[in-house]
Design an enzyme around this catalytic site. Structure first.
Site, PDB file in Angstrom:
ATOM      1  N   ALA A 129      14.128  76.153  24.668  1.00  0.00           N
ATOM      2  CA  ALA A 129      14.709  76.314  23.336  1.00  0.00           C
ATOM      3  C   ALA A 129      16.214  76.080  23.239  1.00  0.00           C
ATOM      4  CB  ALA A 129      14.387  77.715  22.808  1.00  0.00           C
ATOM      5  N   ALA A 130      16.989  76.362  24.278  1.00  0.00           N
ATOM      6  CA  ALA A 130      18.450  76.251  24.149  1.00  0.00           C
ATOM      7  C   ALA A 130      18.858  74.787  23.924  1.00  0.00           C
ATOM      8  CB  ALA A 130      19.116  76.798  25.407  1.00  0.00           C
ATOM      9  N   PRO A 131      19.927  74.566  23.148  1.00  0.00           N
ATOM     10  CA  PRO A 131      20.848  75.558  22.580  1.00  0.00           C
ATOM     11  C   PRO A 131      20.389  76.184  21.262  1.00  0.00           C
ATOM     12  CG  PRO A 131      21.622  73.367  22.048  1.00  0.00           C
ATOM     13  CD  PRO A 131      20.405  73.180  22.925  1.00  0.00           C
ATOM     14  N   GLY A 132      19.237  75.756  20.728  1.00  0.00           N
ATOM     15  CA  GLY A 132      18.725  76.387  19.528  1.00  0.00           C
ATOM     16  C   GLY A 132      18.586  75.483  18.323  1.00  0.00           C
ATOM     17  N   SER A 133      18.888  74.203  18.465  1.00  0.00           N
ATOM     18  CA  SER A 133      18.803  73.306  17.312  1.00  0.00           C
ATOM     19  C   SER A 133      17.397  73.268  16.746  1.00  0.00           C
ATOM     20  CB  SER A 133      19.268  71.897  17.702  1.00  0.00           C
ATOM     21  OG  SER A 133      18.546  71.413  18.818  1.00  0.00           O
ATOM     22  N   LYS A 134      16.403  73.138  17.609  1.00  0.00           N
ATOM     23  CA  LYS A 134      15.020  73.048  17.123  1.00  0.00           C
ATOM     24  C   LYS A 134      14.469  74.426  16.757  1.00  0.00           C
ATOM     25  CE  LYS A 134      14.390  68.899  19.882  1.00  0.00           C
ATOM     26  NZ  LYS A 134      15.779  68.963  20.434  1.00  0.00           N
ATOM     27  N   ASP A 179      10.530  80.440  33.768  1.00  0.00           N
ATOM     28  CA  ASP A 179      10.040  79.092  34.032  1.00  0.00           C
ATOM     29  C   ASP A 179       8.787  78.945  33.170  1.00  0.00           C
ATOM     30  OD1 ASP A 179       8.591  76.883  35.028  1.00  0.00           O
ATOM     31  OD2 ASP A 179       9.489  77.100  37.011  1.00  0.00           O
ATOM     32  N   ASP A 197       9.938  70.515  24.126  1.00  0.00           N
ATOM     33  CA  ASP A 197      10.989  69.502  24.216  1.00  0.00           C
ATOM     34  C   ASP A 197      11.441  69.537  25.669  1.00  0.00           C
ATOM     35  OD1 ASP A 197      12.792  67.560  23.143  1.00  0.00           O
ATOM     36  OD2 ASP A 197      14.377  69.068  23.198  1.00  0.00           O
ATOM     37  N   CYS A 250      14.241  63.389  25.360  1.00  0.00           N
ATOM     38  CA  CYS A 250      15.343  62.513  24.955  1.00  0.00           C
ATOM     39  C   CYS A 250      15.543  61.443  26.018  1.00  0.00           C
ATOM     40  CB  CYS A 250      16.627  63.305  24.704  1.00  0.00           C
ATOM     41  SG  CYS A 250      17.217  64.252  26.119  1.00  0.00           S
TER      42      CYS A 250
END
Length: 478
Positions: A129-134, A179, A197, A250
């Protein structure tokens, strides 16, 4: 100024170029890929609809020294060109109060795919999840209802994840630090939707980070792909039958993208349906693969490179053996109804309100609000942070927590609206001395009708209550 990578000649590894030659057989297309990879990346923002509508945001910022170009696949997304770069995007008041998030448009695609066809999952996991955009984008799509389990493996990035969730007013998350390969066994068939992601070789971010290829090799790519396969298998086992799994990276090569998905389909051929994303947005046909995935090369939309796939779990599968870790006793207790009502009344008196999607819990003298849907997971997995702190109990009542105030409080008749200059002083951590008359006692302060905090009024002084870690230095909005 915001970090913009200057154009520089990138030394692509020969094996990477060979992979791209296979993916881009047209000579002109391949040359365009090499060319655009040398050019700086356009900046972009996403309006946070948890705090403001797109319409109101555009009206609020209509006179700003920037030009906004809509992102075709995300109605909240805009490329932004600053005409005056004295103030960085991250130092605008609207960013500091969580009205927008700085996010590359390609990275908005996975969440758009997750909620395609107007699906409304109420239990969702963001596995990396980091940094939190999604995570914040998902929360906005869910209107802060239901539950997002936001997991981050890197301990150094959990704090950043929490900071962004807090700034954007997200209230429906539970953070874990594992993990993510454990979740398929620890939480079998638990979630209605999952976003993976996946950590990757990062070939698509070369325009933002020219060092993305510093340690690239075909061998490391194969190793990363093995980790991705294990994460994808875990995600698939944690997904409920009928649920949607979005796999994204990405990076650009087939090894980490199509081949990783192919391994899952080969293992569960009767339990997976690939859902084509070719109609996700106008223009998606330019990047859709024969399988129905989105393979976004940077020259297609002048963006980062990205890959997105949507998989439907059609039937249940055999569960895995539990990993065997001990969760430990949760150090919280639910607040009794009578006490809850008294706390709620005190909170409402200063403008704080919450709905039935949140439940009130207590640890010693701390009061916390948890997403109600997380209760079914308690005892199954250890959380690094559940919900958010509402207040601390002390002998004179309650000391309300800043995160709860900015997420839940609404302007009151006694609220004091700051000027732009005063709001700038607020974010610098300084006390404010208005010329106008102030209300008595404690009150909310706002700027642009957004609650910035709860303050004490001492004579004609607003005592700054902004947490020290949020204090900003350098150029700010005027």
């Amino acid at each position: 100024m915001d970090p913009i990578v200057s154009a520089e000649v990138i030394d692509f590894p020969a094996q990477f170029l060979a992979l791209m030659r296979q993916a881009l057989p047209n000579n002109d297309d391949f040359a365009e890929f090499i060319s655009i990879s040398q050019r700086p990346l356009r900046r972009a923002i996403r309006v946070n609809t948890l705090k403001i509508s797109v319409k109101d945001f555009l009206a609020l910022t209509a006179e700003y020294p920037w030009q906004l170009t809509p992102v075709p696949w995300c109605e909240e997304g805009f490329w932004v060109q600053l005409d005056d770069e004295q103030v960085p995007l991250g130092s605008y008041a609207e960013h500091l109060s969580g009205l927008f998030y700085i996010q590359e448009p390609s990275s908005m695609l996975p969440v758009q795919a997750l909620f395609a066809a107007d699906e409304s999952p109420l239990s969702l996991m963001d596995m990396a999840a980091a940094p939190g955009s999604k995570t914040t984008q998902i929360a906005a799509k869910m209107a802060n209802q239901g539950l997002i389990v936001a997991n981050e493996y890197a301990a150094s990035r959990v704090k950043v994840l929490h900071a962004n969730i807090s700034r954007c007013g997200v209230t429906n998350t539970a953070l874990t630090h594992f993990d993510a390969r454990v979740f398929g066994a620890a939480l079998p068939e638990q979630f209605e939707a999952i976003l993976l992601d996946a950590p990757c070789s990062g070939e698509g971010v070369i325009r933002k980070d020219p060092q993305a290829f510093a340690h690239w090799s075909l061998e490391s790519t194969q190793e990363i792909a093995q980790t991705q396969r294990e994460l994808l298998f875990s995600a698939f086992h944690a997904l409920k039958p009928g649920g949607r799994l979005i796999y994204s990276t990405c990076t650009l090569n087939h090894i980490e993208n199509q081949q990783v998905i192919a391994s899952l389909i080969a293992a569960f051929p009767d339990a997976i349906a690939v859902e084509s994303l070719g109609n996700l947005f106008p223009g998606a046909e330019r990047v859709v693969t024969p399988e129905g995935y989105l393979h976004v090369f940077p020259q297609r939309f002048d963006s980062e490179g990205f890959f997105v796939a949507s998989l439907r779990k059609t039937v249940g599968v055999t569960t895995l053996a539990h990993p065997g870790f001990k969760v430990g006793k949760l150090p919280f207790q639910p607040v009794p109804l009578k006490i809850k009502q008294a706390i709620s009344e005190q909170a409402m008196a200063i403008g704080i309100q919450w709905d039935e999607s949140l439940s009130l819990w207590q640890r010693d003298k701390e009061l916390w609000l948890f997403p109600k849907q997380v209760e079914s997971l308690m005892g199954k997995v250890k959380f690094s942070r559940l919900g958010f702190r509402l207040a601390e109990i002390h002998n004179k009542g309650y000391r309300w927590h800043h995160e709860a105030i900015t997420a839940l409080a609404k302007p009151m008749p006694t609220t004091f609206e700051l000027t732009a200059e005063q709001a700038s002083e607020w974010y610098r951590g300084r006390d404010i001395y208005p010329d106008t008359e102030l209300p008595k006692g404690d009150c909310l302060v706002t700027y642009q009708q957004q609650v910035l905090g709860l303050v004490k009024i001492i004579n004609q002084r607003i005592k700054n209550s902004l947490p020290r870690e949020l204090v900003r230095n350098g150029p700010l909005f005027k």
